[in-house]
Design a protein around this motif. Structure first.
Motif, PDB file in Angstrom:
ATOM      1  N   ARG A 116      -5.472   0.118   7.444  1.00  0.00           N
ATOM      2  CA  ARG A 116      -5.849   1.245   8.301  1.00  0.00           C
ATOM      3  C   ARG A 116      -4.844   1.456   9.421  1.00  0.00           C
ATOM      4  NH1 ARG A 116     -12.376   0.407   8.829  1.00  0.00           N
ATOM      5  NH2 ARG A 116     -12.858   1.144   6.734  1.00  0.00           N
TER       6      ARG A 116
ATOM      7  N   ASP B 104      -1.749   3.033   8.070  1.00  0.00           N
ATOM      8  CA  ASP B 104      -1.988   4.452   7.804  1.00  0.00           C
ATOM      9  C   ASP B 104      -1.944   5.274   9.090  1.00  0.00           C
ATOM     10  OD1 ASP B 104      -2.244   4.018   5.099  1.00  0.00           O
ATOM     11  OD2 ASP B 104      -4.434   4.094   5.090  1.00  0.00           O
TER      12      ASP B 104
ATOM     13  N   GLY C  19       1.255   7.038   8.576  1.00  0.00           N
ATOM     14  CA  GLY C  19       0.792   8.068   7.665  1.00  0.00           C
ATOM     15  C   GLY C  19       0.878   7.603   6.230  1.00  0.00           C
ATOM     16  N   LYS C  20       0.386   8.413   5.329  1.00  0.00           N
ATOM     17  CA  LYS C  20       0.380   8.042   3.910  1.00  0.00           C
ATOM     18  C   LYS C  20       1.776   8.013   3.302  1.00  0.00           C
ATOM     19  CE  LYS C  20      -4.124   7.951   3.486  1.00  0.00           C
ATOM     20  NZ  LYS C  20      -4.853   6.730   3.321  1.00  0.00           N
ATOM     21  N   ASN C  21       2.706   8.748   3.905  1.00  0.00           N
ATOM     22  CA  ASN C  21       4.055   8.816   3.338  1.00  0.00           C
ATOM     23  C   ASN C  21       5.021   7.803   3.939  1.00  0.00           C
ATOM     24  OD1 ASN C  21       4.301   9.899   5.854  1.00  0.00           O
ATOM     25  ND2 ASN C  21       5.105  11.877   5.181  1.00  0.00           N
TER      26      ASN C  21
ATOM     27  N   GLY D  62       6.112   3.261   1.994  1.00  0.00           N
ATOM     28  CA  GLY D  62       6.704   4.573   2.263  1.00  0.00           C
ATOM     29  C   GLY D  62       8.048   4.513   2.963  1.00  0.00           C
TER      30      GLY D  62
ATOM     31  N   THR E 275       3.991   8.316  12.815  1.00  0.00           N
ATOM     32  CA  THR E 275       3.192   9.432  13.311  1.00  0.00           C
ATOM     33  C   THR E 275       3.140   9.381  14.827  1.00  0.00           C
ATOM     34  OG1 THR E 275       1.140   8.166  13.249  1.00  0.00           O
ATOM     35  CG2 THR E 275       1.728   9.389  11.256  1.00  0.00           C
TER      36      THR E 275
ATOM     37  N   THR F 125       0.877  -1.168   0.000  1.00  0.00           N
ATOM     38  CA  THR F 125       0.000   0.000   0.000  1.00  0.00           C
ATOM     39  C   THR F 125       0.914   1.217   0.000  1.00  0.00           C
ATOM     40  OG1 THR F 125      -0.108   0.150   2.412  1.00  0.00           O
ATOM     41  CG2 THR F 125      -1.793  -1.188   1.323  1.00  0.00           C
ATOM     42  N   LYS F 126       0.339   2.379  -0.191  1.00  0.00           N
ATOM     43  CA  LYS F 126       1.157   3.602  -0.221  1.00  0.00           C
ATOM     44  C   LYS F 126       1.892   3.798   1.098  1.00  0.00           C
ATOM     45  CE  LYS F 126       1.121   8.377  -1.477  1.00  0.00           C
ATOM     46  NZ  LYS F 126       0.812   9.139  -2.633  1.00  0.00           N
ATOM     47  N   ALA F 127       1.195   3.603   2.214  1.00  0.00           N
ATOM     48  CA  ALA F 127       1.836   3.771   3.527  1.00  0.00           C
ATOM     49  C   ALA F 127       2.876   2.684   3.775  1.00  0.00           C
ATOM     50  CB  ALA F 127       0.799   3.758   4.641  1.00  0.00           C
TER      51      ALA F 127
END
Length: 133
Positions: free
Chosen positions: A111, A114, A118-120, A44, A124, A39-41
């Protein structure tokens, strides 16, 4: 028809179990991150990649093992006790439930990743206190 559906269910369960073992223990740790929980996260950062694969792998191992043991046992028991028609109904229900549980495991890890990274892919503050998989 029961025999074909039974084989499909066993193959699904083994596939999820083996996929979980691969993600949890053997997903590549390199920069490519080509095979695994993508996934994007998760892609990352290396830390997010490792977390997502271990968390999803753990869930898939549990789901696949449960499908192989309890699911197969229940289906065979119903087949021999109640007959083919009842067993066919049960196996269709088991397949749908199995697919839903596997999908929900993917969504829950997505989830959680994320929230934690985070998305990057950077950790967090929300995820700092919540880093169990």
């Amino acid at each position: 028809m029961f025999d074909i559906m039974f084989i499909v269910f066993v193959v699904m369960s083994f596939s999820v179990l083996l996929g979980g073992i691969y993600m949890r223990y053997y997903s590549p740790k390199d920069e490519g991150m080509n095979v695994g929980f993508r996934t994007k996260a998760a892609t990352g950062s290396a830390e997010a990649w490792e977390y997502a694969n271990k968390a999803c792998g753990k869930r898939w191992i549990i789901i696949g093992g449960t499908g192989i043991s309890a699911g197969v046992l229940a289906q065979l028991l119903v087949y021999f006790l109640f007959g083919v028609k009842t067993a066919e109904i049960l196996i269709v229900i088991c397949m749908f439930v199995f697919a839903a549980v596997v999908s929900s495991a993917i969504v829950s890890v997505m989830r959680k990743t994320d929230i934690m990274f985070g998305k990057n892919g950077n950790p967090t503050e929300k995820g700092a206190n919540n880093d169990q998989n």
